[in-house]
Design an enzyme around this catalytic site. Structure first.
Site, PDB file in Angstrom:
ATOM      1  N   HIS A 176       0.977  -0.762   0.015  1.00  0.00           N
ATOM      2  CA  HIS A 176       0.329  -0.197  -0.060  1.00  0.00           C
ATOM      3  C   HIS A 176       1.093   1.097   0.187  1.00  0.00           C
ATOM      4  CE1 HIS A 176       0.911   0.077   4.181  1.00  0.00           C
ATOM      5  NE2 HIS A 176       0.588  -0.774   4.173  1.00  0.00           N
TER       6      HIS A 176
HETATM    7  P1  TYD Z   1      -1.435  -2.916   7.676  1.00  0.00           P
HETATM    8  O1  TYD Z   1      -0.751  -1.197   8.083  1.00  0.00           O
HETATM    9  O2  TYD Z   1      -2.522  -2.847   7.006  1.00  0.00           O
HETATM   10  O3  TYD Z   1      -0.373  -3.972   7.801  1.00  0.00           O
HETATM   11  P2  TYD Z   1       0.636  -4.046   6.854  1.00  0.00           P
HETATM   12  O4  TYD Z   1       0.114  -3.168   5.439  1.00  0.00           O
HETATM   13  O5  TYD Z   1       1.567  -3.927   7.199  1.00  0.00           O
HETATM   14  O6  TYD Z   1       0.183  -5.449   6.263  1.00  0.00           O
HETATM   15  O7  TYD Z   1      -2.301  -2.876   9.017  1.00  0.00           O
HETATM   16  C1  TYD Z   1      -2.646  -4.261   9.564  1.00  0.00           C
HETATM   17  C2  TYD Z   1      -3.944  -4.085  10.939  1.00  0.00           C
HETATM   18  O8  TYD Z   1      -3.817  -3.238  11.691  1.00  0.00           O
HETATM   19  C3  TYD Z   1      -5.095  -3.059  10.230  1.00  0.00           C
HETATM   20  O9  TYD Z   1      -6.156  -3.493  10.099  1.00  0.00           O
HETATM   21  C4  TYD Z   1      -5.144  -1.883  11.124  1.00  0.00           C
HETATM   22  C5  TYD Z   1      -3.987  -2.211  12.108  1.00  0.00           C
HETATM   23  N1  TYD Z   1      -3.198  -1.145  12.972  1.00  0.00           N
HETATM   24  C6  TYD Z   1      -3.693  -0.945  13.714  1.00  0.00           C
HETATM   25  O10 TYD Z   1      -4.388  -0.511  14.508  1.00  0.00           O
HETATM   26  N2  TYD Z   1      -2.258   0.673  14.109  1.00  0.00           N
HETATM   27  C7  TYD Z   1      -1.312   0.595  13.853  1.00  0.00           C
HETATM   28  O11 TYD Z   1      -0.294   1.194  14.176  1.00  0.00           O
HETATM   29  C8  TYD Z   1      -1.070  -0.345  12.444  1.00  0.00           C
HETATM   30  C9  TYD Z   1       0.263  -0.241  11.371  1.00  0.00           C
HETATM   31  C10 TYD Z   1      -2.203  -0.807  11.644  1.00  0.00           C
END
Ligand code: TYD
Length: 136
Positions: free
Chosen positions: A50
């Site tokens: 992303h």
């Molecule tokens: P995401 O950033 O989509 O993970 P990645 O890109 O590393 O695969 O985050 C995964 C989940 O975690 C998403 O549902 C939101 C939650 N999250 C938080 O609540 N706080 C945070 O600081 C982060 C980074 C994610």
């Protein structure tokens, strides 16, 4: 990749064990609002895929190794992280994923904003449109 920086953090070498650090706005070029970490990643898994509209990040392999793959819509560059004192600064509006995690690796990420799902761009085509607009 334009705007991306590999930042070498201070290393205090000591025969009892080494120490590194970073401070708000000091070693890294933004104010830290949030810290999170990624761990227990199974072999072959990817994280990320992303972009962020506004937030900047600094990513370090505190333990083990992984790759930060950055794409600006035209080209892709891979940054291998495998030292606890080397990190990569990733500005906003770059598509990024983390991959090739070694066993027991630990990715530490600091962000310039608090968590906000509205800051995410999760569709690559939408990312390219937003980036092109921003860079006009
Ligand atoms: P995401 O950033 O989509 O993970 P990645 O890109 O590393 O695969 O985050 C995964 C989940 O975690 C998403 O549902 C939101 C939650 N999250 C938080 O609540 N706080 C945070 O600081 C982060 C980074 C994610």
């Amino acid at each position: 990749m334009e705007g991306v920086k590999i930042i070498q953090l201070p290393k205090i070498l000591d025969k009892r064990g080494n120490l590194s650090f970073f401070e708000n706005s000091n070693q890294i070029p933004f104010d830290i609002k949030r810290t999170y970490w990624i761990y227990d990643v199974s072999g072959g898994e990817q994280r990320g895929s992303h972009a962020f509209k506004e937030s900047h990040e600094f990513i370090i392999a505190l333990s083990g190794s992984f790759e930060v793959v950055l794409n600006d819509g035209n080209k892709e560059v891979k940054y291998s992280l495998n030292r606890s004192y080397n990190g990569v600064y990733v500005p906003n509006l770059l598509w990024r994923r983390l991959e090739n995690f070694s066993t027991n690796s630990l990715a530490l990420i600091v962000s310039s904003i608090s968590y906000d799902e509205k800051d995410y761009i999760r569709d690559f085509d939408e990312f390219k449109v937003i980036r092109n607009e921003a860079k006009k």
